[in-house]
Enzyme design. Structure first.
Site, PDB file in Angstrom:
ATOM      1  N   GLY A   1       0.900  -1.122  -0.210  1.00 37.85           N
ATOM      2  CA  GLY A   1      -0.081   0.145   0.247  1.00 37.85           C
ATOM      3  C   GLY A   1       0.727   1.243  -0.084  1.00 37.85           C
ATOM      4  O   GLY A   1       0.784   2.147  -1.066  1.00 37.85           O
ATOM      5  N   GLY A   2       1.719   1.693   0.969  1.00 37.11           N
ATOM      6  CA  GLY A   2       2.536   2.635   0.905  1.00 37.11           C
ATOM      7  C   GLY A   2       2.916   3.169   2.420  1.00 37.11           C
ATOM      8  O   GLY A   2       2.975   2.330   3.162  1.00 37.11           O
TER       9      GLY A   2
ATOM     10  N   GLU B   1      -6.391   4.740   2.482  1.00 43.19           N
ATOM     11  CA  GLU B   1      -6.758   3.468   2.943  1.00 43.19           C
ATOM     12  C   GLU B   1      -7.586   3.722   4.233  1.00 43.19           C
ATOM     13  O   GLU B   1      -7.796   4.806   4.605  1.00 43.19           O
ATOM     14  CB  GLU B   1      -5.424   2.617   3.503  1.00 43.19           C
TER      15      GLU B   1
ATOM     16  N   HIS C   1      -5.664  -9.053   8.408  1.00 47.87           N
ATOM     17  CA  HIS C   1      -6.014  -8.029   7.086  1.00 47.87           C
ATOM     18  C   HIS C   1      -7.277  -8.787   6.516  1.00 47.87           C
ATOM     19  O   HIS C   1      -7.464  -9.868   6.281  1.00 47.87           O
ATOM     20  CB  HIS C   1      -4.703  -8.024   6.219  1.00 47.87           C
TER      21      HIS C   1
ATOM     22  N   ARG D   1      -9.434  -1.589   9.772  1.00 45.49           N
ATOM     23  CA  ARG D   1      -9.077  -2.786   9.300  1.00 45.49           C
ATOM     24  C   ARG D   1      -9.733  -4.033  10.499  1.00 45.49           C
ATOM     25  O   ARG D   1     -10.449  -4.962   9.630  1.00 45.49           O
ATOM     26  CB  ARG D   1      -7.590  -3.121   9.548  1.00 45.49           C
TER      27      ARG D   1
ATOM     28  N   HIS E   1      -1.932 -10.447   9.524  1.00 50.02           N
ATOM     29  CA  HIS E   1      -1.145  -9.681   9.003  1.00 50.02           C
ATOM     30  C   HIS E   1      -0.121  -9.144   9.680  1.00 50.02           C
ATOM     31  O   HIS E   1       0.934  -8.581   9.040  1.00 50.02           O
ATOM     32  CB  HIS E   1      -1.982  -8.566   8.140  1.00 50.02           C
TER      33      HIS E   1
ATOM     34  N   GLU F   1       8.499  -4.514  13.850  1.00 48.05           N
ATOM     35  CA  GLU F   1       7.441  -5.103  14.141  1.00 48.05           C
ATOM     36  C   GLU F   1       7.648  -5.944  15.456  1.00 48.05           C
ATOM     37  O   GLU F   1       6.749  -6.473  16.094  1.00 48.05           O
ATOM     38  CB  GLU F   1       6.930  -6.122  12.855  1.00 48.05           C
TER      39      GLU F   1
ATOM     40  N   ARG G   1      -3.591  -1.402  14.165  1.00 47.89           N
ATOM     41  CA  ARG G   1      -2.628  -0.657  13.551  1.00 47.89           C
ATOM     42  C   ARG G   1      -3.366   0.231  12.597  1.00 47.89           C
ATOM     43  O   ARG G   1      -4.025  -0.634  11.552  1.00 47.89           O
ATOM     44  CB  ARG G   1      -1.491  -1.332  12.796  1.00 47.89           C
TER      45      ARG G   1
ATOM     46  N   LEU H   1       5.508   0.862   8.054  1.00 51.03           N
ATOM     47  CA  LEU H   1       6.739   1.381   7.381  1.00 51.03           C
ATOM     48  C   LEU H   1       6.971   2.686   8.170  1.00 51.03           C
ATOM     49  O   LEU H   1       8.230   2.675   8.661  1.00 51.03           O
ATOM     50  CB  LEU H   1       6.615   1.330   6.043  1.00 51.03           C
TER      51      LEU H   1
HETATM   52  C1  SIN Z   1      -1.973  -2.839   2.573  1.00 47.64           C
HETATM   53  O1  SIN Z   1      -1.331  -2.696   1.434  1.00 47.64           O
HETATM   54  O2  SIN Z   1      -2.951  -3.274   2.616  1.00 47.64           O
HETATM   55  C2  SIN Z   1      -1.110  -3.340   3.866  1.00 47.64           C
HETATM   56  C3  SIN Z   1      -0.686  -1.884   4.309  1.00 47.64           C
HETATM   57  C4  SIN Z   1      -0.500  -2.064   5.631  1.00 47.64           C
HETATM   58  O3  SIN Z   1      -0.221  -3.177   6.069  1.00 47.64           O
HETATM   59  O4  SIN Z   1      -0.793  -1.039   6.231  1.00 47.64           O
END
Ligand code: SIN
Length: 434
Positions: free
Chosen positions: A47-48, A111, A225, A267, A328, A352, A363, A369
């Site tokens: 995702g980023g 997101e 996830h 999430r 996840h 992590e 989270r 990241l």
């Molecule tokens: C994702 O791209 O869904 C994962 C990104 C994340 O773990 O925050």
């Protein structure tokens, strides 16, 4: 074999490598990876990276992180995360990460649970581009040595100070003495039947912390996830379908083709709602629909997901994607302070495997990241300022006479037992979630 270095870093994800790069170049640094440098969860991140868009966004970013985390977060950590986000993204750009842009302006995506678009990305393989850049910069640095295929068997202690680690490489024990030791050993996805993580990640750092009475925190906080690609009969490592796909408008549908959830809720809520729906419909998956988007947009914005799904028999421009939840991320871990220091002197934990408390119970998307960057840099700065005053006494270390396989099995049992104790029956549900 014996080695003496200033700093030993165990792990080669974003936090291990970025920590190494932020250490004073006068320091002699050893980075070890239990596999190869790329076999990390960082490399898989799609995702980023979240960041405050500007100073006016900091308060809202903090609020979003707290809301997603069910307000179980440590406020000071969250404040640091948001306040130090922009400078660390800028540093990544200086190191060479080429985030997606339009007319020279960075593009930000959205997101779940973010109030605004604030996620920088490189298409759908942000982790890979960050990892490649950091690996290249680390390999250029004369003061950093890298050992791959090197397993952390244990740390070496002197009362409540960590003074090194016992490593195993090519079946040979290497005793490394160091003034500061950083555990960047990653997550725990390898302990689950279904996970988006690299399978080698099974909580080695946590096991070592438990064996050496280093404090842990929140180890019942495990994130599921919502959207891993569903393949009949497949378990172990699952292909992630990034939350950014929903951020760009993808819809979740039940097996009858009806929408049943707001796709951009936090999430944990989306995962729970999907699992409930699957149970009600007696189905092993739900659908994610992007077929209404332009083919060119899908292939350009999500090239890896498009290709990986195609390899598995789904053309996502034409067909719904079958998805189900999978383990996840691990919000808990080795308890650390705001400089990433553990309860043991000279021992740090980042990424992590650590628990800064920043994520609370759940989270916020793309904060992992960022946490790796912000807190590994703080770790490096703390080491830079304190290392001169540290003296260690090397001593003879007996041979541990155990294989990597035996220690791995022992570690897995230790970590599962600890997590199960905190999670109760919930752990079995998590273990099998799909
Ligand atoms: C994702 O791209 O869904 C994962 C990104 C994340 O773990 O925050």
């Amino acid at each position: 074999m014996e080695n003496i270095v200033d700093v030993l870093i165990v792990g080669s994800g974003v936090s291990g490598l970025y920590c190494a790069l932020n250490l004073d170049e006068k320091l002699n640094v050893l980075v070890v990876s239990k596999s190869n440098l790329k076999n990390t969860n960082t490399y898989l991140a799609q995702g980023g990276i979240s960041t405050a868009r500007n100073n006016n966004d900091i308060e809202l970013f903090i609020e979003d992180t707290l809301k997603a985390g069910q307000h179980k977060n440590k406020i000071d950590s969250v404040s640091i995360l948001a306040n130090e986000s922009i400078e660390n993204i800028d540093e990544l750009i200086k190191l060479g990460v080429d985030f997606d842009k339009e007319n020279d302006s960075i593009l930000y995506t959205k997101e779940g649970a973010h109030s605004i678009n604030r996620i920088v990305h490189t298409k759908d393989n942000t982790g890979e581009s960050v990892a490649r850049t950091l690996i290249n910069r680390v390999l250029e640095r004369k003061n950093i040595t890298v050992y791959e295929d090197t397993f952390l068997a244990d740390i070496i202690k002197d009362k409540n100070s960590c003074i090194g680690a016992i490593l195993i490489k090519d079946n040979e024990q290497i005793n490394v003495f160091a003034k500061s030791i950083v555990l960047a050993t990653g997550g725990i996805g390898g302990l689950f039947n279904n996970s988006t993580n690299q399978e080698i990640l099974n909580g080695d750092g946590l096991a070592i912390a438990i064996k050496n009475n280093v404090k842990l925190k929140d180890i019942n906080y495990i994130q599921i996830h919502p959207t891993a690609f569903y393949e009949e009969g497949k378990s172990g490592k699952r292909l992630l379908i990034s939350e950014a796909v929903r951020g760009e408008g993808a819809k979740l549908l039940d097996i009858n083709g009806n929408r049943f959830v707001d796709e951009l809720l936090p999430r944990d809520i989306v995962s729970k709602t999907i699992l409930k729906k699957m149970k009600e419909d007696k189905s092993l998956y739900v659908y994610l629909d992007v077929t209404f988007m332009e083919d060119e947009f899908i292939q350009n914005r999500f090239p890896s997901i498009y290709k990986e799904c195609l390899k598995r028999g789904t053309d996502i421009t034409k067909e719904y994607i079958k998805v189900s939840p999978a383990q996840h991320y691990f919000m808990g871990g080795i308890e650390v302070d705001l400089n990433s220091k553990t309860s043991m002197d000279n021992l740090y934990a980042v990424g992590e495997t650590s628990c800064t408390g920043v994520h609370g119970a759940n989270r916020l998307a793309s904060n992992s990241l960022l946490e790796g960057l912000v807190f590994s840099k703080r770790c490096a700065k703390h080491i830079n300022s304190n290392i001169e005053s540290i003296n260690i006494n090397t001593r003879e270390i007996i041979n541990i006479n155990k294989s990597v396989k035996e220690i791995t099995k022992e570690n897995q049992e230790i970590v599962i037992k600890a997590i199960r104790k905190e999670c109760g029956d919930n752990y079995d549900e998590l273990l099998n979630c799909r």
